[in-house]
Design a protein around this motif. Structure first.
Motif, short mmCIF file in Angstrom:
data_model
loop_
_atom_site.label_atom_id
_atom_site.label_comp_id
_atom_site.label_asym_id
_atom_site.label_seq_id
_atom_site.Cartn_x
_atom_site.Cartn_y
_atom_site.Cartn_z
N ALA A 111 0.83 -1.21 0.00
CA ALA A 111 0.00 0.00 0.00
C ALA A 111 0.87 1.25 0.00
CB ALA A 111 -0.94 -0.01 1.20
N GLN A 112 1.97 1.24 0.76
CA GLN A 112 2.86 2.39 0.77
C GLN A 112 3.46 2.62 -0.62
OE1 GLN A 112 3.03 4.45 3.08
NE2 GLN A 112 2.94 3.53 5.10
N THR A 113 3.79 1.53 -1.31
CA THR A 113 4.34 1.65 -2.66
C THR A 113 3.33 2.28 -3.61
OG1 THR A 113 5.72 -0.31 -2.30
CG2 THR A 113 5.33 0.35 -4.58
N LEU A 114 2.08 1.84 -3.53
CA LEU A 114 1.05 2.42 -4.40
C LEU A 114 0.80 3.88 -4.06
CD1 LEU A 114 -1.56 -0.48 -4.61
CD2 LEU A 114 -0.01 0.30 -6.40
N MET A 115 0.75 4.21 -2.76
CA MET A 115 0.50 5.59 -2.37
C MET A 115 1.62 6.53 -2.81
SD MET A 115 -2.47 5.97 -0.86
CE MET A 115 -3.00 4.92 -2.24
N ALA A 116 2.83 5.99 -2.97
CA ALA A 116 3.94 6.83 -3.41
C ALA A 116 3.68 7.39 -4.81
CB ALA A 116 5.24 6.03 -3.41
N TYR A 117 2.92 6.69 -5.62
CA TYR A 117 2.57 7.18 -6.96
C TYR A 117 1.72 8.45 -6.86
CZ TYR A 117 0.80 7.05 -11.79
OH TYR A 117 0.48 7.37 -13.09
N LEU A 118 0.99 8.61 -5.75
CA LEU A 118 0.08 9.72 -5.57
C LEU A 118 0.67 10.82 -4.69
CD1 LEU A 118 -3.12 7.56 -4.98
CD2 LEU A 118 -2.40 8.65 -7.13
N ASP A 119 1.98 10.80 -4.50
CA ASP A 119 2.63 11.81 -3.68
C ASP A 119 2.49 13.18 -4.33
OD1 ASP A 119 4.59 12.56 -1.48
OD2 ASP A 119 5.66 13.25 -3.26
N PRO A 120 2.04 14.20 -3.59
CA PRO A 120 1.86 15.53 -4.19
C PRO A 120 3.11 16.09 -4.85
CG PRO A 120 0.74 15.43 -2.08
CD PRO A 120 1.52 14.16 -2.20
N ALA A 121 4.28 15.84 -4.27
CA ALA A 121 5.51 16.34 -4.88
C ALA A 121 5.75 15.70 -6.24
CB ALA A 121 6.71 16.09 -3.96
N ASP A 138 5.08 18.63 -17.72
CA ASP A 138 3.92 18.94 -18.57
C ASP A 138 3.10 17.70 -18.96
OD1 ASP A 138 4.38 21.73 -18.67
OD2 ASP A 138 5.91 21.43 -20.21
N MET A 139 3.02 16.74 -18.05
CA MET A 139 2.19 15.57 -18.31
C MET A 139 0.73 15.89 -17.96
SD MET A 139 4.30 12.24 -16.98
CE MET A 139 5.98 11.91 -17.52
N PRO A 140 -0.20 15.54 -18.82
CA PRO A 140 -1.61 15.75 -18.48
C PRO A 140 -2.07 14.77 -17.40
CG PRO A 140 -1.43 14.56 -20.55
CD PRO A 140 -0.03 14.94 -20.15
N LEU A 141 -3.06 15.17 -16.64
CA LEU A 141 -3.57 14.29 -15.59
C LEU A 141 -4.12 12.99 -16.17
CD1 LEU A 141 -5.34 16.75 -13.12
CD2 LEU A 141 -3.41 15.24 -12.62
N GLU A 142 -4.63 13.04 -17.40
CA GLU A 142 -5.15 11.83 -18.03
C GLU A 142 -4.06 10.76 -18.18
OE1 GLU A 142 -7.75 15.21 -18.88
OE2 GLU A 142 -5.58 14.89 -19.13
N ARG A 143 -2.83 11.20 -18.43
CA ARG A 143 -1.73 10.23 -18.53
C ARG A 143 -1.42 9.63 -17.16
NH1 ARG A 143 4.42 11.33 -20.92
NH2 ARG A 143 5.21 9.22 -20.50
N LEU A 144 -1.45 10.46 -16.11
CA LEU A 144 -1.21 9.94 -14.76
C LEU A 144 -2.32 8.98 -14.35
CD1 LEU A 144 0.80 12.35 -14.86
CD2 LEU A 144 0.31 12.69 -12.44
N GLU A 145 -3.56 9.30 -14.75
CA GLU A 145 -4.68 8.40 -14.45
C GLU A 145 -4.48 7.05 -15.13
OE1 GLU A 145 -9.50 8.05 -15.27
OE2 GLU A 145 -8.47 9.97 -15.55
N ALA A 146 -4.09 7.07 -16.41
CA ALA A 146 -3.85 5.81 -17.13
C ALA A 146 -2.70 5.05 -16.49
CB ALA A 146 -3.56 6.10 -18.59
#
Length: 226
Positions: free
Chosen positions: A182-192, A202-210
């Motif tokens: 879970a910590q590994t997955l949450m690291a993907y969502l780190d605000p920094a 300049d990555m769009p949020l849609e790319r991060l979502e995918a």
């Protein structure tokens, strides 16, 4: 502004969790609405200070929120602000509590796939997408509130997200070390990281979502999302 006006409203109580009773209970963040009378005055004073901080964000951005500025805007002494929130990081973190409680209510008892009733893999995907877009919207405030990195994982908001992610992973991968995963997955969502990818790369949020959905698929071994 996202934050304008929300601190003046009384926050509703969280819905009754619909998760199985043998799962970890998630942590509440923010002020409970049913505090004793002695705490009601403290809650009103707290809301008054947060309203002042919200106005400062609307007018000057997060950089305009200092303990002295909030005290002046609220018409109180600076010591009152320090006693209530400890320091600027505590004040900024308190400003995020309303949004955090809303998200927690959504994944505790909201409609699927984020809330109960959907397969755990679908809920995990929906959780990451919800956090990703919410964090992107509040990025400046989140980054300012995380100036002391040791608080990031110990604050109730982060602990609630981690516990919920762990619970979903245990349903999907019962033999895995789900707390660490879970910590590994949450690291993907780190605000920094979100700041770096969206504003510096300049990555769009849609790319991060995918990317999140692909990560969940690869980690869990689930069928790719269609």
């Amino acid at each position: 502004m996202l934050y304008a006006g929300f601190m003046s409203e009384t926050l509703p109580p969280l819905p009754t969790p619909q998760e199985p009773s043998d799962k970890p209970r998630l942590l509440e963040v923010g002020f409970a609405p049913d505090e004793p009378c002695l705490r009601a005055d403290a809650a009103r004073n707290r809301a008054r200070l947060l309203e002042a901080a919200t106005r400062l964000i609307a007018e000057h951005g997060v950089a305009g929120v200092t303990m002295e500025a909030v005290a002046t805007a609220a018409g109180v002494g600076k010591g009152t602000v320090f006693r209530r929130f400890g320091d600027r990081t505590g004040l900024l973190t308190a400003l995020l509590d309303h949004s955090a409680r809303t998200l927690q209510a959504d994944f505790l008892a909201g409609p699927p796939p984020l809330g109960p009733g959907a397969p755990p893999v679908d809920r995990l995907r929906a959780l990451g997408v919800a956090v990703l877009y919410r964090f992107a919207e509040q990025l400046d405030l989140l980054l300012a509130a995380q100036s002391e990195p040791t608080r990031r994982h110990s604050h109730p908001t982060g602990r609630a997200l981690h516990m919920h992610t762990t619970m979903l992973l245990r349903q999907i991968l019962p033999d895995a070390d789900c707390e660490l995963l879970a910590q590994t997955l949450m690291a993907y969502l780190d605000p920094a990281l979100i700041h770096h990818l969206t504003r510096q790369c300049d990555m769009p949020l849609e790319r991060l979502e995918a990317g999140w959905n692909d990560l969940v698929t690869r980690v869990t071994g689930a069928d790719p999302q269609r």
